[in-house]
Design a protein around this motif. Structure first.
Motif, PDB file in Angstrom:
ATOM      1  N   THR A  83       6.069   5.387   6.171  1.00 57.06           N
ATOM      2  CA  THR A  83       6.406   5.193   4.760  1.00 57.06           C
ATOM      3  C   THR A  83       5.159   5.376   3.898  1.00 57.06           C
ATOM      4  OG1 THR A  83       8.166   3.641   5.334  1.00 57.06           O
ATOM      5  CG2 THR A  83       7.331   3.545   3.078  1.00 57.06           C
ATOM      6  N   LYS A 118       2.419   3.418  -1.042  1.00 54.17           N
ATOM      7  CA  LYS A 118       2.886   2.722  -2.236  1.00 54.17           C
ATOM      8  C   LYS A 118       4.201   1.979  -2.001  1.00 54.17           C
ATOM      9  CE  LYS A 118       0.686   5.772  -5.633  1.00 54.17           C
ATOM     10  NZ  LYS A 118       0.922   6.679  -6.786  1.00 54.17           N
ATOM     11  N   LYS A 119       4.972   2.426  -1.005  1.00 54.43           N
ATOM     12  CA  LYS A 119       6.270   1.802  -0.742  1.00 54.43           C
ATOM     13  C   LYS A 119       6.255   0.882   0.480  1.00 54.43           C
ATOM     14  CE  LYS A 119       9.003   5.511  -2.828  1.00 54.43           C
ATOM     15  NZ  LYS A 119      10.129   6.460  -2.632  1.00 54.43           N
ATOM     16  N   GLN A 120       5.127   0.811   1.164  1.00 55.84           N
ATOM     17  CA  GLN A 120       5.056  -0.027   2.365  1.00 55.84           C
ATOM     18  C   GLN A 120       5.275  -1.508   2.040  1.00 55.84           C
ATOM     19  OE1 GLN A 120       1.280   0.904   4.188  1.00 55.84           O
ATOM     20  NE2 GLN A 120       2.178   2.506   5.500  1.00 55.84           N
ATOM     21  N   TYR A 121       4.847  -1.897   0.838  1.00 48.81           N
ATOM     22  CA  TYR A 121       4.991  -3.305   0.451  1.00 48.81           C
ATOM     23  C   TYR A 121       6.452  -3.752   0.523  1.00 48.81           C
ATOM     24  CZ  TYR A 121       4.445  -7.604  -2.245  1.00 48.81           C
ATOM     25  OH  TYR A 121       4.455  -8.918  -2.649  1.00 48.81           O
ATOM     26  N   ASP A 122       7.369  -2.834   0.204  1.00 43.84           N
ATOM     27  CA  ASP A 122       8.791  -3.186   0.213  1.00 43.84           C
ATOM     28  C   ASP A 122       9.309  -3.467   1.627  1.00 43.84           C
ATOM     29  OD1 ASP A 122       8.843  -2.812  -2.514  1.00 43.84           O
ATOM     30  OD2 ASP A 122       9.490  -0.715  -2.375  1.00 43.84           O
ATOM     31  N   LEU A 123       8.598  -2.966   2.632  1.00 41.12           N
ATOM     32  CA  LEU A 123       9.032  -3.164   4.020  1.00 41.12           C
ATOM     33  C   LEU A 123       8.433  -4.415   4.658  1.00 41.12           C
ATOM     34  CD1 LEU A 123       8.850   0.484   5.437  1.00 41.12           C
ATOM     35  CD2 LEU A 123      10.884  -0.804   4.779  1.00 41.12           C
ATOM     36  N   TYR A 152       1.747 -13.301  -0.947  1.00 42.09           N
ATOM     37  CA  TYR A 152       2.492 -12.754  -2.088  1.00 42.09           C
ATOM     38  C   TYR A 152       1.914 -13.186  -3.436  1.00 42.09           C
ATOM     39  CZ  TYR A 152       6.014 -11.382   1.305  1.00 42.09           C
ATOM     40  OH  TYR A 152       6.666 -10.803   2.366  1.00 42.09           O
ATOM     41  N   PRO A 173       8.802  -7.688   4.085  1.00 42.48           N
ATOM     42  CA  PRO A 173       9.734  -8.756   4.493  1.00 42.48           C
ATOM     43  C   PRO A 173      10.453  -8.439   5.806  1.00 42.48           C
ATOM     44  CG  PRO A 173       9.921  -8.348   2.144  1.00 42.48           C
ATOM     45  CD  PRO A 173       9.051  -7.252   2.688  1.00 42.48           C
ATOM     46  N   GLU A 174      10.898  -7.183   5.950  1.00 44.62           N
ATOM     47  CA  GLU A 174      11.578  -6.806   7.192  1.00 44.62           C
ATOM     48  C   GLU A 174      10.605  -6.842   8.365  1.00 44.62           C
ATOM     49  OE1 GLU A 174      14.281  -3.192   9.113  1.00 44.62           O
ATOM     50  OE2 GLU A 174      13.131  -2.851   7.268  1.00 44.62           O
ATOM     51  N   PHE A 222       7.428   1.691   9.091  1.00 47.29           N
ATOM     52  CA  PHE A 222       6.405   1.244   8.148  1.00 47.29           C
ATOM     53  C   PHE A 222       5.254   2.249   8.072  1.00 47.29           C
ATOM     54  CE2 PHE A 222       2.515  -1.109   7.150  1.00 47.29           C
ATOM     55  CZ  PHE A 222       2.885  -1.814   6.014  1.00 47.29           C
TER      56      PHE A 222
END
Length: 399
Positions: free
Chosen positions: A307, A310-315, A398, A317-318, A304
């Motif tokens: 990363t 801008k792309k951290q949000y996608d991680l 969210y 959930p994991e 995380f």
């Protein structure tokens, strides 16, 4: 964590003395037959009748392996009851070295005073109870070493050639682990302590008569009837005209949380010793599972942080999922330690009861008190760690 396992192992060895003491004090008056020293009637842990293959948390680690192997103690010690499993020495030491790597896993059995029959029996136990799964590629091999100690006179054991009554008693005791259908109603509780009068006669291939004392409970009488039928099929070979003697069935259950009402304080001590061993095994596995969860969560955090923002949000959930898994593993470790503490407190209270009658129990009381104090601190540390894990989880909105 490993310190707690070491303490449990020390107390398990001390428990042998408790079993010796328990066997020195039979239930009821001493009879003429008992003065003839009919032996080979050691206790039976009915947990060996409910063996289950463990599903180890993956990937495995040393703590998980230590706990898993410790949980096999009832079955390993049952292997050593049979004199064919042991050499001539009074002490038998068994070492199980476990190795897990990318190709799979193995349990290697070695030791002192261990015969090929004993090695084969223990190998079957650990291979069946603790199946091993290959580690993922790139993960470092994991090893652990577990030691089991058997002392003739302190651990359950049979020795033939003493006298005909003892030899028949030994045959009964060695057959018990094949009579598990008799113990089916006692999957989670301790069977009653039983006494039977055995009548052997010269020239008969099987016992002339076996009569159990009534237990005054339906399940106890059902167990007596089942065991009586099994005993009546055993071979008899005596040179005297007739031999009558008592056989006492002393039962324990290392998975049972409560002692049976008919147990003396001495027998309760050994029952609690077996329970402590299993609780320590559960604690080791729970801490191993938490270590896995923590390592996995740390890896996700590292990913995380590396990363782009801008792309951290996608991680998220994991990240949230792995943190929740860590919290659940932490809760499990607190629960396991709390259960271990409860067993240790019960043991301490039991020994204090015994000390009131015999001051010699005072030394063991001190050791148990040290263990209780240490485990209380371990529980507090685990609870603090749980709070920290809960606080570390990301708060995601969210909306």
């Amino acid at each position: 964590m490993m310190r707690r396992i070491a303490i449990a192992s020390v107390l398990a060895v001390t428990g042998c003395a408790g079993m010796q003491e328990a066997q020195k004090k039979p239930q009821g008056p001493t009879t003429t037959e008992e003065r003839m020293r009919i032996t080979n009637q050691p206790p039976f842990d009915v947990a060996v009748c409910q063996p289950k293959a463990l599903t180890l948390p993956q990937p495995t680690n040393e703590g998980i392996l230590v706990g898993a192997l410790l949980s096999t103690r009832p079955e390993v010690m049952e292997c050593l009851v049979d004199p064919k499993s042991r050499g001539e020495a009074e002490t038998t030491r068994v070492v199980v070295k476990t190795t897990v790597n990318e190709q799979g896993g193995t349990h290697a059995i070695s030791g002192e005073n261990l015969t090929p029959e004993g090695t084969a029996c223990i190998q079957k136990v650990v291979d069946t109870r603790v199946p091993l799964t290959a580690l993922p590629a790139g993960v470092q091999p994991v090893t652990s070493e577990s030691t089991f100690l058997h002392e003739v006179g302190g651990s359950a054991s049979v020795k033939f050639g003493i006298n005909p009554g003892s030899d028949f008693s030994g045959t009964v005791r060695l057959a018990q682990d094949s009579w598990c259908e008799c113990y089916a109603p006692f999957a989670a509780k301790i069977p009653p302590q039983l006494k039977a009068t055995v009548d052997l006669k010269k020239g008969t291939a099987t016992p002339a008569e076996i009569v159990f004392d009534p237990t005054n409970t339906p399940e106890g009488d059902q167990l007596s009837a089942c065991l009586q039928a099994k005993m009546m099929t055993l071979p008899v070979n005596i040179t005297v005209t007739e031999l009558k003697f008592p056989y006492r069935f002393t039962h324990f259950h290392s998975q049972a949380g409560e002692a049976s009402a008919d147990m003396s304080p001495e027998l309760r001590f050994y029952q609690l010793d077996l329970l402590r061993n299993q609780r320590a095994a559960n604690t080791a596995m729970a801490f191993g599972a938490r270590a896995n969860a923590a390592e996995i969560y740390e890896a996700v955090i590292t990913k995380f942080q590396k990363t782009p923002q801008k792309k951290q949000y996608d991680l998220l959930p994991e990240l949230t999922s792995k943190c929740n898994s860590l919290v659940e593993a932490s809760k499990a470790s607190v629960d396991a330690l709390s259960a271990q503490l409860q067993a240790e407190q019960q043991s301490l209270a039991n020994v204090q009861e015994l000390k009131a009658k015999d001051a010699a129990w005072g030394e063991l009381e001190g050791k148990l008190q040290e263990g209780v104090t240490a485990t209380e601190q371990d529980v507090k540390s685990a609870q603090d760690r749980l709070k920290a894990d809960q606080g570390a989880c990301p708060k995601v909105n969210y909306k």
